[in-house]
Design an enzyme around this catalytic site. Sequence first.
Site: not given
Length: 338
Positions: A127, A231
Amino acid sequence: MTFVVRAARDEDLAHLYEMAKLTGGGFTNLPPDRSALRAKLERSHAAFAREEEGVEDDLFVLILENTATGEVRGTCQIFTQVGQRHPFYSYRISMLTQHSRELDRTFRAEMLSLTTDLEGSSEVGGLFLHPGERAGGLGLLLARSRYLFIKAHRQRFGDRILAELRGVIDEAGGSPFWDGLAGRFFGMNFQDADAFNAIHGHQFIADLMPKHPIYTAMLSETARAAIGLPHPSGRAAMRMLENEGFAFEKYVDIFDGGPTMTARIDAVRSIRDAQEARVAAIGRDAGTEALVAHGRLSDFRCAFGTVRGADGEIVIDPDCAAAIGADAQSTVLHVARV
């Protein structure tokens, strides 16, 4: 302005390549390599063209398009069954407890064990939303459109689903987890390994990594701190997954240490709550905000719209109807946007 999620086409290659260059590294499913992206599109075309039901080793690539301009502004992917071409390795975080009677002390050691527990699961991944569109819930549209696609093609998916989140990458583009563990065995920095991984996959890591458990106490402090953390750009994605019913069950990526989220497919909120209905009419009267999907395989479309009605018959707004190619008497899937 209306956006629609649809099947990727050959002419989307240039757009995918431009988005891939914006990912910043460590984004395995969207490599900045034209040949690798072209191979993904070819595999996706074959998956969309397959008419037979049943679980196969398919990859579906979806695209977010601005219907007013025709611009491609995002992408996402669905894998029907991982681990069929190569073993699907993860690290499983576990704990070993030992007691010394002489010292009267108990020691607990955290370990990383190489495993293929998740092999055979379906996967949502890849995505990416263009930085200029990160508002208006378009990330949510991309993410949840995948679950409506799964609902519409349920027989092509198994019982379990996973999502791998990119791990921590430092300001210099390095990975503390890679530097503290895998990098010691390969003589490659993270950037070189990342480039190789994007094109060839991370099977090379599994082939060469030691198969015995790794005691995390032997890793650097920065490597230990990165285990299981997403992240920073993936924190919102992690929250969306948790809202759908995914959980972190102590599996991490062998490449960058990022968390792997898992769920039972039929317990995923958007799949569980999605309803099939016939479009009784198309009109602008106020309704509930929803994601609405129509069509099968390469004809699949999903967009935001307004829905009202009950008992299997609904009214949808004309912009949504036009975006997904639905008219009166069409059968659609819909789920509340909230």
